[in-house]
Enzyme design. Sequence first.
Site, short mmCIF file in Angstrom:
data_model
loop_
_atom_site.label_atom_id
_atom_site.label_comp_id
_atom_site.label_asym_id
_atom_site.label_seq_id
_atom_site.Cartn_x
_atom_site.Cartn_y
_atom_site.Cartn_z
N CYS A 96 30.19 25.60 34.71
CA CYS A 96 30.93 26.05 33.53
C CYS A 96 32.18 25.20 33.36
O CYS A 96 32.90 24.95 34.33
CB CYS A 96 31.32 27.53 33.66
SG CYS A 96 32.31 28.07 32.25
N GLU A 126 31.07 29.56 44.01
CA GLU A 126 32.14 28.92 43.23
C GLU A 126 33.29 28.50 44.15
O GLU A 126 33.88 27.42 43.98
CB GLU A 126 32.67 29.88 42.14
CG GLU A 126 33.79 29.24 41.32
CD GLU A 126 34.38 30.17 40.27
OE1 GLU A 126 33.64 31.03 39.73
OE2 GLU A 126 35.58 30.03 39.97
N THR A 164 37.22 32.14 39.06
CA THR A 164 37.28 32.54 37.64
C THR A 164 36.92 34.00 37.38
O THR A 164 37.16 34.52 36.29
CB THR A 164 36.30 31.68 36.81
OG1 THR A 164 34.99 31.82 37.38
CG2 THR A 164 36.71 30.23 36.81
N SER A 222 26.52 39.20 42.05
CA SER A 222 27.32 38.70 40.93
C SER A 222 28.76 39.18 41.06
O SER A 222 29.05 40.37 40.93
CB SER A 222 26.71 39.19 39.61
OG SER A 222 27.62 39.03 38.56
O1 0O3 Z 1 30.67 34.11 39.93
P1 0O3 Z 1 29.70 35.24 39.68
O2 0O3 Z 1 29.09 35.71 40.98
O3 0O3 Z 1 30.28 36.31 38.87
O4 0O3 Z 1 28.53 34.52 38.86
P2 0O3 Z 1 27.45 35.07 37.85
O5 0O3 Z 1 27.12 36.48 38.07
O6 0O3 Z 1 26.33 34.09 37.88
O7 0O3 Z 1 28.15 34.99 36.42
C1 0O3 Z 1 28.50 33.79 35.83
C2 0O3 Z 1 29.89 33.40 36.22
C3 0O3 Z 1 30.03 32.05 36.83
C4 0O3 Z 1 29.09 31.15 36.78
C5 0O3 Z 1 31.24 31.66 37.53
O8 0O3 Z 1 32.35 31.85 36.74
FE1 SF4 Z 2 32.47 30.30 32.65
FE2 SF4 Z 2 33.86 32.57 32.73
FE3 SF4 Z 2 31.29 32.64 32.26
FE4 SF4 Z 2 32.17 31.96 34.66
S1 SF4 Z 2 32.37 33.96 33.68
S2 SF4 Z 2 30.53 30.98 33.53
S3 SF4 Z 2 34.04 30.83 34.13
S4 SF4 Z 2 32.85 31.68 30.94
#
Ligand code: 0O3
Ligand code: SF4
Length: 308
Positions: A96, A126, A164, A222
Amino acid sequence: MEVFLAQPRGFCAGVVRAIEIVERALEKYGPPVYVRHEIVHNKYVVESLKKKGAIFVEDLSEVPAKAVTVFSAHGVARSVEEEAAARDLSVLNATCPLVTKVHNQGKRYISRGRALILIGHADHPEVEGTMGQVPGPVRLVQSVEDVAELTLPTDTPVAYITQTTLSVDDTKDIIGALQAKFTDIQGPDTRDICYATQNRQSAVRDLSKLVDVILVVGAANSSNSNRLREIGTEVGVASYLIADGSELNPDWLKDATAVGITAGASAPEVLVDDVIEALRRIGPVSVSVLPGREENIEFRLPAELTAG
Ligand code: 0O3
Ligand code: SF4
């Protein structure tokens, strides 16, 4: 039973972009397309892409030389990029842009000679990616207690960046503790918790005022979805994280007349519909959507997928 849907909920712009990168890569290059890590943390999304020919791996050693390979939305360490280059993989980076922004902030702070502190959860992809993107040591803190344990002299020039998808409130407390401890500290102008995370957290707070039970649609791994469930619990509403309607337990609804539903940034709306269907099997429901902040952010796809 009254059902209220939080607004906004579900897919953010980074997730939409990441999934579209895999889909377009499959169309343009044909299957198989390899994806390092779940493209986003959602089984339904991953299984749908598998059916179209995507192959998910945790380690690049599982990818044949020169194959088309997508990095997940959560980002990767430089060592992963280097391994991909060494193996001549054809990489599409679905990190992202808001995660990349955090990487760039970290690099900038290190180049200015600051000791870097990352606020985030250990072992999350991340965090692994961000720690592995910045050229220098990174100290990870997950709580106010961790800040107390940092052994850096308090006059060290330091800077912080954040994952994030954290809790806005917890992060404020941790930043406050850092500012109280260090005399020369810098951080990003706006915190790095992304717009989608902030909007979904504020929407679940609004939702919590109206309902007896909150159902958060999202995967157990998540981060952003877990934060939504935590907020519900913190404000005193029984809150459950469920992957889909099959995980709904009718016992949770015994004394409830109003149920709130939200969804993490990686959970597709079909799964919200599936939960509503599961509620209907228990009894009649009326569904309304709460007013909330409108989102119209879109991220551009990599050029190689849009040209020609
Ligand atoms: O980082 P998170 O475990 O919340 O990731 P998800 O559930 O795949 O959601 C997308 C958010 C992301 C890619 C990191 O900001
Ligand atoms: Fe990008 Fe925010 Fe979505 Fe993560 S939650 S993929 S940082 S827009």
